[in-house]
Design a protein around this motif. Sequence first.
Motif, PDB file in Angstrom:
ATOM      1  N   LYS A 221     -83.109 -66.236  58.707  1.00 16.51           N
ATOM      2  CA  LYS A 221     -84.247 -65.429  59.390  1.00 16.51           C
ATOM      3  C   LYS A 221     -85.247 -64.995  58.241  1.00 16.51           C
ATOM      4  O   LYS A 221     -86.453 -65.111  58.389  1.00 16.51           O
ATOM      5  CB  LYS A 221     -83.775 -64.110  59.899  1.00 16.51           C
TER       6      LYS A 221
ATOM      7  N   ARG B  42     -85.254 -73.772  64.184  1.00 12.89           N
ATOM      8  CA  ARG B  42     -86.305 -72.792  64.993  1.00 12.89           C
ATOM      9  C   ARG B  42     -85.797 -72.678  66.427  1.00 12.89           C
ATOM     10  O   ARG B  42     -85.570 -71.825  66.868  1.00 12.89           O
ATOM     11  CB  ARG B  42     -87.796 -73.556  64.887  1.00 12.89           C
ATOM     12  N   ILE B  43     -85.420 -74.056  66.809  1.00 10.02           N
ATOM     13  CA  ILE B  43     -84.690 -74.180  68.288  1.00 10.02           C
ATOM     14  C   ILE B  43     -83.678 -73.334  68.400  1.00 10.02           C
ATOM     15  O   ILE B  43     -83.234 -72.613  69.382  1.00 10.02           O
ATOM     16  CB  ILE B  43     -84.582 -75.712  68.846  1.00 10.02           C
TER      17      ILE B  43
ATOM     18  N   TYR C 279     -77.648 -71.557  56.524  1.00  7.57           N
ATOM     19  CA  TYR C 279     -78.740 -71.193  57.382  1.00  7.57           C
ATOM     20  C   TYR C 279     -78.355 -71.139  58.972  1.00  7.57           C
ATOM     21  O   TYR C 279     -78.793 -70.607  59.728  1.00  7.57           O
ATOM     22  CB  TYR C 279     -80.029 -72.098  57.526  1.00  7.57           C
TER      23      TYR C 279
ATOM     24  N   LEU D  79     -86.238 -77.953  60.150  1.00 10.60           N
ATOM     25  CA  LEU D  79     -86.727 -76.881  60.308  1.00 10.60           C
ATOM     26  C   LEU D  79     -87.104 -76.793  61.881  1.00 10.60           C
ATOM     27  O   LEU D  79     -86.805 -75.734  62.334  1.00 10.60           O
ATOM     28  CB  LEU D  79     -88.311 -76.702  59.678  1.00 10.60           C
ATOM     29  N   ARG D  80     -87.362 -77.879  62.405  1.00  9.03           N
ATOM     30  CA  ARG D  80     -87.369 -77.933  64.003  1.00  9.03           C
ATOM     31  C   ARG D  80     -85.987 -77.429  64.493  1.00  9.03           C
ATOM     32  O   ARG D  80     -85.901 -76.672  65.564  1.00  9.03           O
ATOM     33  CB  ARG D  80     -87.840 -79.211  64.433  1.00  9.03           C
TER      34      ARG D  80
ATOM     35  N   THR E 285     -85.114 -81.141  71.374  1.00  7.77           N
ATOM     36  CA  THR E 285     -85.771 -81.786  70.000  1.00  7.77           C
ATOM     37  C   THR E 285     -86.241 -83.019  70.293  1.00  7.77           C
ATOM     38  O   THR E 285     -87.024 -83.544  69.980  1.00  7.77           O
ATOM     39  CB  THR E 285     -84.922 -81.653  69.019  1.00  7.77           C
TER      40      THR E 285
ATOM     41  N   MET F 233     -87.390 -68.176  57.118  1.00  2.00           N
ATOM     42  CA  MET F 233     -88.283 -68.644  58.015  1.00  2.00           C
ATOM     43  C   MET F 233     -89.535 -67.770  57.861  1.00  2.00           C
ATOM     44  O   MET F 233     -90.630 -67.860  57.876  1.00  2.00           O
ATOM     45  CB  MET F 233     -87.713 -68.421  59.480  1.00  2.00           C
ATOM     46  N   GLU F 234     -89.339 -66.465  57.516  1.00  2.00           N
ATOM     47  CA  GLU F 234     -90.252 -65.408  57.130  1.00  2.00           C
ATOM     48  C   GLU F 234     -91.228 -65.817  56.079  1.00  2.00           C
ATOM     49  O   GLU F 234     -92.330 -65.611  56.232  1.00  2.00           O
ATOM     50  CB  GLU F 234     -89.819 -64.229  57.091  1.00  2.00           C
TER      51      GLU F 234
ATOM     52  N   ALA G 292     -82.618 -70.822  66.641  1.00  2.00           N
ATOM     53  CA  ALA G 292     -83.063 -69.346  66.699  1.00  2.00           C
ATOM     54  C   ALA G 292     -83.517 -68.794  67.873  1.00  2.00           C
ATOM     55  O   ALA G 292     -83.226 -67.808  68.472  1.00  2.00           O
ATOM     56  CB  ALA G 292     -84.160 -69.098  65.473  1.00  2.00           C
ATOM     57  N   GLU G 293     -84.286 -69.560  68.682  1.00  2.00           N
ATOM     58  CA  GLU G 293     -84.747 -69.327  69.947  1.00  2.00           C
ATOM     59  C   GLU G 293     -83.672 -69.537  71.284  1.00  2.00           C
ATOM     60  O   GLU G 293     -83.835 -68.757  72.268  1.00  2.00           O
ATOM     61  CB  GLU G 293     -86.006 -70.422  70.468  1.00  2.00           C
TER      62      GLU G 293
END
Length: 99
Positions: free
Chosen positions: A71, A20-21, A56, A16-17, A37, A74-75, A23-24
């Motif tokens: 996406k 998220r990174i 993903y 998940l980490r 990370t 994650m929501e 995605a950013e």
Amino acid sequence: MLEKIRSEVELVGRHLRVVRIVAEHQPIGIMKLAELTGLPAHRVRYSLKVLEGQGYIQASPSGAMVTEAAKERMESLDSEIDRIISLLETMRKENTTNQ
């Protein structure tokens, strides 16, 4: 018995980490992901492989990118985590009752 669950939760947390990174900072390469990370590159590579296999993450010439599936997932993540916590709390109550 619960060691496997703890290990799996830690692994999912790492995945998940990573997602998220990605995605950013997408598109992003393995070395930059490792830097952000604080994980070794081989662990980042493994997480990316797993995440790509689950649909993903997608590879691009510029680096990893998240998919629409990521996406959407994650929501709904908070509600899924809440369900898992509720299940664990039920297990704790049952254990306390049976002692």
